[in-house]
Structures are given as structure tokens and as C-alpha cells.
Design a protein around this motif. Sequence first.
Motif, PDB file in Angstrom:
ATOM      1  N   ARG A   1      -2.554   4.304   7.369  1.00 27.57           N
ATOM      2  CA  ARG A   1      -1.135   4.440   6.309  1.00 27.57           C
ATOM      3  C   ARG A   1      -1.768   4.284   4.824  1.00 27.57           C
ATOM      4  N   GLY A   2      -1.107   5.406   4.003  1.00 35.05           N
ATOM      5  CA  GLY A   2      -1.626   5.186   2.597  1.00 35.05           C
ATOM      6  C   GLY A   2      -0.899   4.326   2.057  1.00 35.05           C
ATOM      7  N   ILE A   3      -0.783   4.451   0.420  1.00 37.78           N
ATOM      8  CA  ILE A   3      -0.160   3.362  -0.627  1.00 37.78           C
ATOM      9  C   ILE A   3       1.437   3.705  -0.413  1.00 37.78           C
ATOM     10  N   ILE A   4       2.072   2.491  -0.142  1.00 35.04           N
ATOM     11  CA  ILE A   4       3.473   2.795  -0.359  1.00 35.04           C
ATOM     12  C   ILE A   4       3.959   1.816  -1.174  1.00 35.04           C
ATOM     13  N   ASP A   5       4.844   2.129  -2.535  1.00 40.02           N
ATOM     14  CA  ASP A   5       5.163   1.237  -3.597  1.00 40.02           C
ATOM     15  C   ASP A   5       6.269   0.171  -3.057  1.00 40.02           C
ATOM     16  N   GLU A   6       6.594  -0.558  -3.968  1.00 38.11           N
ATOM     17  CA  GLU A   6       7.529  -1.578  -3.955  1.00 38.11           C
ATOM     18  C   GLU A   6       8.827  -1.165  -3.173  1.00 38.11           C
ATOM     19  N   ARG A   7       9.298   0.249  -3.795  1.00 43.66           N
ATOM     20  CA  ARG A   7      10.311   0.703  -3.439  1.00 43.66           C
ATOM     21  C   ARG A   7      10.533   1.440  -2.191  1.00 43.66           C
ATOM     22  N   GLY A   8       9.147   1.509  -1.381  1.00 45.65           N
ATOM     23  CA  GLY A   8       9.143   2.241  -0.149  1.00 45.65           C
ATOM     24  C   GLY A   8       9.008   3.522  -0.390  1.00 45.65           C
ATOM     25  N   GLY A   9       8.610   3.913  -1.486  1.00 47.79           N
ATOM     26  CA  GLY A   9       8.004   5.399  -1.639  1.00 47.79           C
ATOM     27  C   GLY A   9       6.609   5.559  -1.771  1.00 47.79           C
ATOM     28  N   SER A  10       6.036   6.775  -1.850  1.00 50.39           N
ATOM     29  CA  SER A  10       4.897   7.165  -1.744  1.00 50.39           C
ATOM     30  C   SER A  10       4.380   7.908  -3.099  1.00 50.39           C
TER      31      SER A  10
ATOM     32  N   PRO B   1      -2.762  -1.725   1.675  1.00 44.45           N
ATOM     33  CA  PRO B   1      -3.599  -3.025   1.671  1.00 44.45           C
ATOM     34  C   PRO B   1      -3.402  -3.490   3.151  1.00 44.45           C
ATOM     35  N   THR B   2      -2.416  -3.595   3.671  1.00 42.59           N
ATOM     36  CA  THR B   2      -2.294  -3.913   5.339  1.00 42.59           C
ATOM     37  C   THR B   2      -3.479  -3.286   6.284  1.00 42.59           C
ATOM     38  N   GLY B   3      -3.884  -2.127   6.050  1.00 42.18           N
ATOM     39  CA  GLY B   3      -4.614  -1.124   6.868  1.00 42.18           C
ATOM     40  C   GLY B   3      -6.061  -1.392   6.141  1.00 42.18           C
ATOM     41  N   ARG B   4      -6.510  -2.160   5.351  1.00 43.87           N
ATOM     42  CA  ARG B   4      -8.048  -2.264   5.098  1.00 43.87           C
ATOM     43  C   ARG B   4      -8.940  -2.931   6.146  1.00 43.87           C
ATOM     44  N   ALA B   5      -8.269  -4.183   6.696  1.00 45.71           N
ATOM     45  CA  ALA B   5      -9.026  -4.522   8.007  1.00 45.71           C
ATOM     46  C   ALA B   5      -9.224  -3.708   8.955  1.00 45.71           C
ATOM     47  N   ALA B   6      -8.205  -2.809   9.181  1.00 47.55           N
ATOM     48  CA  ALA B   6      -8.031  -1.668  10.189  1.00 47.55           C
ATOM     49  C   ALA B   6      -9.394  -0.723   9.798  1.00 47.55           C
ATOM     50  N   MET B   7      -9.335  -0.432   8.559  1.00 44.68           N
ATOM     51  CA  MET B   7     -10.421   0.622   8.345  1.00 44.68           C
ATOM     52  C   MET B   7     -11.814   0.064   8.444  1.00 44.68           C
ATOM     53  N   ARG B   8     -11.942  -1.286   8.097  1.00 37.02           N
ATOM     54  CA  ARG B   8     -13.279  -1.940   8.503  1.00 37.02           C
ATOM     55  C   ARG B   8     -13.385  -1.963   9.954  1.00 37.02           C
ATOM     56  N   MET B   9     -12.486  -2.216  10.738  1.00 37.70           N
ATOM     57  CA  MET B   9     -12.706  -2.184  12.291  1.00 37.70           C
ATOM     58  C   MET B   9     -13.111  -0.805  12.712  1.00 37.70           C
TER      59      MET B   9
END
Length: 338
Positions: free
Chosen positions: A166-175, A232-240
Motif C-alpha cells: 500500500r502506498g502513502i495515504i494522507d490524513e484525509r484518506g486520500g492519495s 508507514p504501516t507497510g515498512r516492516a512488511a517491505m523489510r520482510m
Amino acid sequence: MTFRLRAARADDLEPLYEMAKLTGGGFTNLPPDRAALGAKLGRASDAFANEGEELADEQFVLVLENAETGAIRGTCQLMTNVGQHWPFYSYRLNTLTQYSNELDRTVRAELLSLVTDLEGSSEVGGLFLHPNERAGGLGLLLARSRYLFIAMHRARFADRTIAELRGIIDERGGSPFWDGVAGRFFGMSFQDADYFNAINGNQFIADLMPKHPVYVAMLDDDARSVIGVPHPTGRAAMRMLENEGFHYENYVDIFDGGPTMIARTDDIVSVKSADQRKISSVDNAEGERAIIATGRLSTFRACYGARTVNEDGTISIDSQAADVLDVKVGDSVWSVTR
């Protein structure tokens, strides 16, 4: 507290729906829509029921279950052959180099090209762990058990495997990526387009998206800055994924610009190092930490356990893992070190 991964069933719909509402958007493989999730479970049921060894366009859904309470606390998916029902689109980031004799100047421009290069790959995706369970290595159990499933059913998967982050999603839930690229042509918000894609597929991209390459320099700063960047929540997944042998090769998601990771299936660490052995004892609690799996298709299940590989080629596992997997001496299990 002990957890096991198992094949999803039709009665897992409601807990999957409740988890889907927690994803925060941009999570195409787990839409908060009962009908779409029900269709996924129906498709998975057909895949689990297929006893063949051929590569087909199938989808498997696995769930993480609390072995004591039966509560569903996570899920993941495997797609065997993407791009067969509708095109599998990506943006490929490449460079165009041009030279002017008059100016004696070389100019290099980055382009985003709409491609279907990754069609025919297998895909691991849809991984989501309940926010209350994000400790104790359960994300790793979810992720790596998928590769054990592939190793145990190797003929059902392609020679290349991808994973879309998943890519970057802003605080409004937009991309920012969607707003800077596709959103200019579709007149749809990212949330609307992402939801439509999750429910109906992305054929509308083929119908409406310009086929010409997009010059990155013409995008605004917000869109440029997120190309190939995971949430940001996918950085650990990327490392795995990188630890498993996946690489980022300049393919990004057409909606949010998140990176697509690619590996040769047989080179994935957990596929390559997985092995099958017969159980000789179930009283070993001092062995190395491992992920242990058994069953086939709809009876697949996996959990953490302790294992010792014996000199005679058999394996000893701890009694708790044996109970969770419902195996005994003489049965065969697959395993990979944690």
C-alpha cells in the motif's frame, strides 16, 4: 495464547468484514463490503476444492485463528495467476535520455508507463492483522505461512511472485499519487476509485486511462514524492519481503503509487528452505523456533512451534504445536525456521 493459520471458510465472512472496516482505505484485497468478501470466500472455496496440479486463475484465503477461542484475528491471500480475468495494470518507472547537439546537453526524464508486464505472476497479498494482535510475531506467522503454502502446493503457483504494498495515504484518506495522476482524468476521489476497483476490478482503468507515458517532472511535488514509497504501516512488511528475496524493480501501483515487490518463486527464502519430514516424537520443547504446517488445501494449517531435525531425517516437535495442528507421531509436517 496460541494461534494457527488455516484455510478460510464461508462462516469467516463476518469477522473478515469487521477487520476490513479497520484497514483505513487503500486495501483493495480486503474491502469493507460483505458481498465482495463473500465472493472472495466463494472463489477460495472453489480453489481449495480443486485437487488438480495445474496452474489456474485461483485465489486462496487464509485466516489467523486463536486456537483457544476460535476468534479470527488476521488474514492473508494468495492469487495464483493474476491478469487472467481482467488486465493486471502497473506503472513502470523508467528513464528517457535525450541529447541536443545544438545545446550540447543531455536531458534525462523519468516516465510512468502503464503496463501489464506482471500479468501471469502469482501474488501474495491481503495481509491484515488485527491492531490488538500486532505483537508476538503474528505478522511474521501470517506472512511466512503463505510461502509454506506455496511450497506445499508448488504446481499451483507461477514461477514469479509479486507483492503490492500500500502506498502513502494522507490524513484525509486520500492519495497524493492518485490526485496527481489518474484523478485528473477520472473525476473520482481516491476512496471512490479504490472502492470501485475492490468491488468491480480495474477494467475502468483500461477504458479511461490515457495510454501515453506520464512525465514525472510534470507532476506536483506531493505526487512525485510518494512514487514507490510504502505506507508507514507497510515498512516492516517491505523489510520482510526483502528478507525473503523480493526486490523493488520500479513497478508501482496505479492507484496509490505504492511499490510492487518481485521475486522468483523458487528463490523465495521460505519456499526454498521449507522441507517435509515425518514426526518421530511430540515431546520436544527445546528445539529451534519454527513455523510448522500440515494438511493440503482446505485442511492446511500452520503455527509456531519448536522443532529438532533428527539424524535419521525425522523431526521432533513440541506437544503444543502438535495439538494446535492436530498431528501425531508418524504424520508428516512441513517447516521452516523462524
